[in-house]
Design a protein around this motif. Structure first.
Motif: not given
Length: 465
Positions: A7-24, A386-397
């Protein structure tokens, strides 16, 4: 070294995918980057790359077909609202009718959902609808691409390993049902069994779905497909038998009959265990048992077809009733929210009618709790970014928490609702010019609760016994 759980691995994969999709999507300056993240969330609910890509393909097929139909309707019927709504209700009926097709059911569901979004969000304007259609296609393509890359290279999980872990989970679920039935025979209370039955049903659906997929990369499943098909069918029969056992325990039949039924049920679970872990003979014993069991004649091909027809008609009636009520409220009452009422109503009509009714309570509670949780973050946390990484990190968490806290198959709806509400209620923060207005997410939450309650009402009103 501490090994991470599945479950932790799945949670990491989904959060990374969502973060990359939003950033791109933000990097490309697309207008609705949250759609790419919603695509990832939808197909990531399948856990395996192969299964997810199958759903992703169906999502793209449904998206293209839904967009085509939406543009056709807007072009020819935009000036005749009642005819337009009538066509949408007809499309809803077709979508619900074919939604349980193993191969293309999700494409039908997705097609109607996209058709509604493109037509309604475009304000019945051809040019606006076309712009939304283009955005929808590119966001879906980005979501599928990001998902494919992340799930292929980060802890890839194949169909075979997920199938066998689900078999173990299903067997454990039936042992819990067996214990609960024996307790119910003593105390005459069996309310908690319903949740166990829903868990078991979802696991069986998952097994049926997995074994129906192409198995070229799953050596054991491919060469033992007949065996595991018998076992999955055995799970379905035992689940049906558990429901008849609950009815018997609630009746005035003698205790000896009830104890005998419980004995049969325990024996059937033991036979399942033997077939899973034993030899070919144990599988044959399991298959022959259900051929001779009195419950089997009820499952003849004619009875199954008749029951399937009844279920499909019932689902269509419920879906059309839910959507019609929401369209009626939108037309005849001056409710705030405009397009959100028919849009949410159509989506819930399309999705909830195929759910076991006990899950409707889970849908309502999830929508309310997730909505309040994300609304609080939208008010007190997000305006400080104020930064993109903050927004992406928010959604990933947040996505990591959703998947990490609710990993069970029975919690799939909680994950899906949580992920979609996260994106929808905070979508203004992802615009090219971010804005933070509490009125819109608060209105979305209120309309969401209204449409969910309408869906629950009709699901209960037309519930098949």
């Amino acid at each position: 070294m501490c090994m991470l759980s599945l479950p932790v691995k799945e949670a990491i994969k989904v959060s990374v995918s969502v973060g990359i999709a939003i950033a791109l999507a933000l990097f490309f300056q697309w207008e609705k980057p949250y759609w790419a993240a919603i695509t990832v969330i939808a197909i990531a609910s399948n856990e395996t790359l192969g299964h997810g890509l199958h759903k992703g393909k169906n999502r793209l097929i449904g998206t293209v077909c839904g967009i085509s139909v939406a543009l056709f309707l807007v072009s020819f019927f935009a000036q005749t609202p009642m005819l337009f709504i009538g066509c949408l209700l007809l499309l809803l009926a077709v979508s619900v009718w074919f939604a349980d097709n193993l191969r293309y059911g999700y494409a039908f569901t997705m097609g109607f959902t996209v058709c509604t979004i493109v037509a309604v969000m475009g304000g019945f304007n051809g040019e606006a609808s076309f712009d939304i259609a283009v955005l929808r296609i590119q966001d879906n393509l980005l979501g599928v691409l990001v998902y494919s890359i992340v799930y292929r290279f980060i802890w890839p999980l194949n169909t075979e390993s997920l199938f066998f872990s689900s078999v173990d989970s299903a067997l454990n679920a039936f042992h819990k049902i067996d214990n609960a039935l024996n307790e119910a025979a003593k105390s005459a209370h069996h309310d908690n069994i319903q949740d166990l039955l829903v868990d078991a049903q979802l696991l069986i659906d998952k097994l049926s779905d997995l074994i129906s997929m192409p198995l070229s990369s799953s050596y054991k499943l491919q060469h033992e497909k007949d065996k595991w098909t018998v076992i999955v069918d055995g799970f379905s029969h035992v689940l049906q038998h558990s429901k008849s056992t609950i009815k018997l325990l609630s009746s005035d039949k003698p205790n000896d009959d009830k104890l005998q039924q419980l004995g049969y049920f325990s024996q059937e679970i033991k036979m399942l265990d033997n077939a899973i872990n034993g030899e070919k003979l144990d599988v044959e014993i399991l298959a022959n048992y259900w051929k001779q069991e009195s419950i089997k004649p009820q499952n003849s091909k004619e009875a199954v077809k008749e029951n399937l027809l009844k279920v499909r008609i019932n689902r269509v009636i419920k879906a059309v009733a839910i959507a019609s009520t929401c369209y009626g409220a939108w037309i005849y009452f001056a409710l705030p929210g405009g397009i959100f009422i028919p849009m949410f109503g159509s989506i819930f009509a399309n999705i909830t009618v195929s759910l076991p009714f006990p899950l409707m309570k889970q849908v309502i509670l999830s929508a309310l709790l997730w909505g309040v949780f994300f609304l609080m973050q939208y008010i007190f946390i997000m305006p400080a970014f104020t930064e993109l990484w903050q927004l992406v990190g928010f959604y990933m968490i947040n996505v990591f928490l959703i998947w990490g806290l609710f990993p069970k198959p029975a919690m799939m709806l909680v994950r899906m609702l949580g992920g979609n509400l996260l994106m929808v209620m905070t979508m203004s923060a992802l615009h090219l010019t971010p804005s933070y207005d509490i009125n819109t997410p608060l209105l979305i939450l209120v309309i969401l609760m209204i449409t969910v309650i309408v869906a629950r009402f009709y699901n209960q009103l037309f519930m098949l016994k």
